[in-house]
Scaffold this motif. Sequence first.
Motif, PDB file in Angstrom:
ATOM      1  N   VAL A  45      51.909  40.750  32.104  1.00 42.73           N
ATOM      2  CA  VAL A  45      51.615  39.464  31.457  1.00 42.73           C
ATOM      3  C   VAL A  45      50.226  39.498  30.825  1.00 42.73           C
ATOM      4  N   LEU A  46      49.269  40.064  31.560  1.00 42.66           N
ATOM      5  CA  LEU A  46      47.911  40.142  31.016  1.00 42.66           C
ATOM      6  C   LEU A  46      47.858  41.068  29.806  1.00 42.66           C
ATOM      7  N   LEU A  47      48.647  42.150  29.824  1.00 43.90           N
ATOM      8  CA  LEU A  47      48.680  43.053  28.656  1.00 43.90           C
ATOM      9  C   LEU A  47      49.209  42.321  27.423  1.00 43.90           C
ATOM     10  N   ARG A  48      50.220  41.454  27.629  1.00 46.54           N
ATOM     11  CA  ARG A  48      50.756  40.690  26.511  1.00 46.54           C
ATOM     12  C   ARG A  48      49.735  39.675  26.007  1.00 46.54           C
ATOM     13  N   THR A  49      48.907  39.195  26.965  1.00 47.85           N
ATOM     14  CA  THR A  49      47.858  38.250  26.566  1.00 47.85           C
ATOM     15  C   THR A  49      46.691  38.977  25.915  1.00 47.85           C
ATOM     16  N   SER A  50      46.262  40.070  26.592  1.00 48.00           N
ATOM     17  CA  SER A  50      45.143  40.873  26.094  1.00 48.00           C
ATOM     18  C   SER A  50      45.262  42.270  26.674  1.00 48.00           C
ATOM     19  N   VAL A  51      45.251  43.266  25.815  1.00 44.25           N
ATOM     20  CA  VAL A  51      45.357  44.654  26.280  1.00 44.25           C
ATOM     21  C   VAL A  51      44.200  45.000  27.208  1.00 44.25           C
ATOM     22  N   LEU A  52      43.010  44.500  26.897  1.00 47.10           N
ATOM     23  CA  LEU A  52      41.840  44.800  27.713  1.00 47.10           C
ATOM     24  C   LEU A  52      42.000  44.257  29.130  1.00 47.10           C
ATOM     25  N   LEU A  53      42.472  42.994  29.237  1.00 51.75           N
ATOM     26  CA  LEU A  53      42.670  42.408  30.568  1.00 51.75           C
ATOM     27  C   LEU A  53      43.746  43.176  31.355  1.00 51.75           C
ATOM     28  N   GLY A  54      44.823  43.540  30.672  1.00 51.07           N
ATOM     29  CA  GLY A  54      45.890  44.292  31.339  1.00 51.07           C
ATOM     30  C   GLY A  54      45.419  45.635  31.837  1.00 51.07           C
ATOM     31  N   LEU A  55      44.615  46.333  31.013  1.00 47.69           N
ATOM     32  CA  LEU A  55      44.112  47.647  31.414  1.00 47.69           C
ATOM     33  C   LEU A  55      43.150  47.538  32.608  1.00 47.69           C
ATOM     34  N   LEU A  56      42.356  46.481  32.612  1.00 48.81           N
ATOM     35  CA  LEU A  56      41.454  46.279  33.761  1.00 48.81           C
ATOM     36  C   LEU A  56      42.233  46.202  35.064  1.00 48.81           C
ATOM     37  N   GLY A  94      36.879  41.196  45.212  1.00 47.51           N
ATOM     38  CA  GLY A  94      36.109  40.139  44.539  1.00 47.51           C
ATOM     39  C   GLY A  94      35.433  40.642  43.278  1.00 47.51           C
ATOM     40  N   VAL A  95      34.927  41.882  43.329  1.00 44.48           N
ATOM     41  CA  VAL A  95      34.284  42.462  42.144  1.00 44.48           C
ATOM     42  C   VAL A  95      35.293  42.618  41.009  1.00 44.48           C
ATOM     43  N   LEU A  96      36.497  43.132  41.340  1.00 42.01           N
ATOM     44  CA  LEU A  96      37.523  43.307  40.304  1.00 42.01           C
ATOM     45  C   LEU A  96      37.915  41.966  39.687  1.00 42.01           C
ATOM     46  N   ILE A  97      38.108  40.954  40.531  1.00 41.91           N
ATOM     47  CA  ILE A  97      38.512  39.644  40.023  1.00 41.91           C
ATOM     48  C   ILE A  97      37.404  39.032  39.159  1.00 41.91           C
ATOM     49  N   ALA A  98      36.179  39.220  39.584  1.00 45.10           N
ATOM     50  CA  ALA A  98      35.061  38.674  38.806  1.00 45.10           C
ATOM     51  C   ALA A  98      34.984  39.336  37.430  1.00 45.10           C
ATOM     52  N   VAL A  99      35.213  40.638  37.371  1.00 46.70           N
ATOM     53  CA  VAL A  99      35.183  41.347  36.083  1.00 46.70           C
ATOM     54  C   VAL A  99      36.301  40.846  35.166  1.00 46.70           C
ATOM     55  N   VAL A 100      37.517  40.672  35.743  1.00 40.85           N
ATOM     56  CA  VAL A 100      38.637  40.176  34.941  1.00 40.85           C
ATOM     57  C   VAL A 100      38.335  38.781  34.402  1.00 40.85           C
ATOM     58  N   ALA A 101      37.800  37.905  35.273  1.00 43.47           N
ATOM     59  CA  ALA A 101      37.479  36.544  34.846  1.00 43.47           C
ATOM     60  C   ALA A 101      36.392  36.541  33.769  1.00 43.47           C
ATOM     61  N   LEU A 102      35.392  37.402  33.904  1.00 44.05           N
ATOM     62  CA  LEU A 102      34.300  37.472  32.936  1.00 44.05           C
ATOM     63  C   LEU A 102      34.804  37.939  31.573  1.00 44.05           C
ATOM     64  N   VAL A 103      35.632  38.977  31.588  1.00 41.86           N
ATOM     65  CA  VAL A 103      36.169  39.491  30.323  1.00 41.86           C
ATOM     66  C   VAL A 103      37.081  38.450  29.678  1.00 41.86           C
ATOM     67  N   GLY A 104      37.905  37.763  30.471  1.00 42.70           N
ATOM     68  CA  GLY A 104      38.785  36.729  29.939  1.00 42.70           C
ATOM     69  C   GLY A 104      37.995  35.591  29.322  1.00 42.70           C
ATOM     70  N   GLY A 105      36.909  35.185  29.956  1.00 42.73           N
ATOM     71  CA  GLY A 105      36.079  34.116  29.404  1.00 42.73           C
ATOM     72  C   GLY A 105      35.468  34.501  28.075  1.00 42.73           C
ATOM     73  N   ARG A 106      34.994  35.721  27.942  1.00 42.03           N
ATOM     74  CA  ARG A 106      34.396  36.170  26.673  1.00 42.03           C
ATOM     75  C   ARG A 106      35.447  36.229  25.561  1.00 42.03           C
ATOM     76  N   LEU A 107      36.687  36.647  25.927  1.00 40.58           N
ATOM     77  CA  LEU A 107      37.751  36.682  24.925  1.00 40.58           C
ATOM     78  C   LEU A 107      38.094  35.280  24.435  1.00 40.58           C
ATOM     79  N   ALA A 108      38.072  34.299  25.355  1.00 36.35           N
ATOM     80  CA  ALA A 108      38.357  32.914  24.952  1.00 36.35           C
ATOM     81  C   ALA A 108      37.269  32.383  24.043  1.00 36.35           C
TER      82      ALA A 108
END
Length: 547
Positions: free
Chosen positions: A130-141, A231-245
């Motif tokens: 689902v994340l890959l369909r939303t953003s390849v970067l988020l899916g790869l993370l 927690g580190v992985l989730i924080a990175v995903v959330a940070l990248v998602g926020g910048r994409l938005a």
Amino acid sequence: MGAVLGAGHQAGEVLVPVLIGVVIDRAVAGSDAGSLGVWLGVLAAVYVGLALSFRFGAWSAEQAGVEADHALRVSLVRRVLHPRGGAEDGRLPGELANVTTEDSRRVGAAAMALTFGTAALLGIAVCAVVLLRTSVLLGLLVLLGTPVLMWLGHLLSKPLEARSETEQERAAHASAVAADLVAGLRVLKGIGGESAAIDRYRATSRDSLRATLRAARAQAFQRGMVLTLTGVLIAVVALVGGRLAVDGSISLGQLVSAVGLTVFLIGPLEVLAQVNAELAQGRASAARIAAVLAAPHAVPDGDRGLPQPVRGGVRLRGVRHGGLDGVDLDVAPGELLGVVATDPAHATALLRCLARHADPEQGAVELDGVPLSELDPGALREAVLVAHHDADLFEGTVRDNVTASATDPADSRAAGVGAEAAMEAAGVTRDLRALPEGDGTRVSERGRSLSGGQRQRVALARALAADRPVLVVHDPTTAVDAVTEARIASGIREIRKSRTTVLVTTSPTLLAVTDRVALLDGGRVVDTAHHSVLVGRHETYRTAVLA
């Protein structure tokens, strides 16, 4: 089934934030009430599906774990009770009980954890798609970060696995020591050894406690580190998602979905951390179970059946084993033979050979001309019964204990006739008058509710009721008075008429009713004759029997 339904639950959990994002983009942002109602209905249906999947998936996983636990316990009990023996060598009963219960439970828990772990992995995979369909970067993370996280979790579980194995070993040893002390409680009280016993158990228990605390610290460290990395992985995903938005690469609904999916990842990643811990403990327990199941048998299997019919002739030819030094002895079918061993260790070695708990190092023991080493041990038990003087009783009634090894205990009429005669011959009938419910009186664990003499007589009655063609009895009257012993001696001779019986004892009362007696001295049979003849002929015999 647990894994499939669990995966359905995880997929439903993934769909929830996705649907919320869809609702925001298509209904809330566009103020479309009709669309809002439709998507909320879809969301409600997904909730119902994921709730049902969780309920029945958890039930299936629990059943899988319990069935694995049960199957292992049955396999362990079958191995411990195998006629060829060997599983108990070098292990106290308490240790075997701990392996059969606690270690089996942990391996069962690992089986259950695998179903949850599989579901969690599928949930993460769906989330990544689902994340890959939303953003390849988020899916790869997610796709690249999750394997790294699992690998680190596996490395962190290694100390836990080692400490868990030590914890189980120390706990099993403490259980074994406790069982050993409880079994000998009366003896300890008699010799005033309570303080030494308490000190011994306290030291063993403290070792077990230290091992448990070390394992608990390793488990806490493993879980804490995995949670931190998660927690580190989730924080990175959330940070990248926020910048994409912010950059406009994804919509507001997609951002909400991405954040929701990131929060969702906490659940399956924590499950994987717990699965790692469960598998670490399960592997340690599995190794202990495997050691018991793979224990070599005490004696090899035999491929010959019992001679038909079993006449009961027993012959020892040049038997060397545990101090026995070339024993030669013939027991005729139907004979009542006494054996006097000047060394108790030689008597024990003889009993082990006759019961085929061990095969002689040299020589052979034969039943009607067939070496015992060629007979199936299970079949041999149907023809030869070796009754030790320290045999345990079991929980149940007196009659249950007497008929436990009867030829056909299912036939109450046939077993009852045998039981009455056996109890009369063993002197149990007189004891029944003093018991509150006669032969229906309940017997506690190992017969501790009975006196020493009563336990011994019930055990003898059980051996007599078995009615085997060959019966070997070891010191059956050490805890009875002289008058009762004389009655038992006559009873044994009467009930075992025409059946081969070997009495390994130094009791002159029992030896007096035998057809002849073999004197075992220095590991050899030095003479055989009637009891009265040996008394007059051998100083060694008089010392062993009359002193």
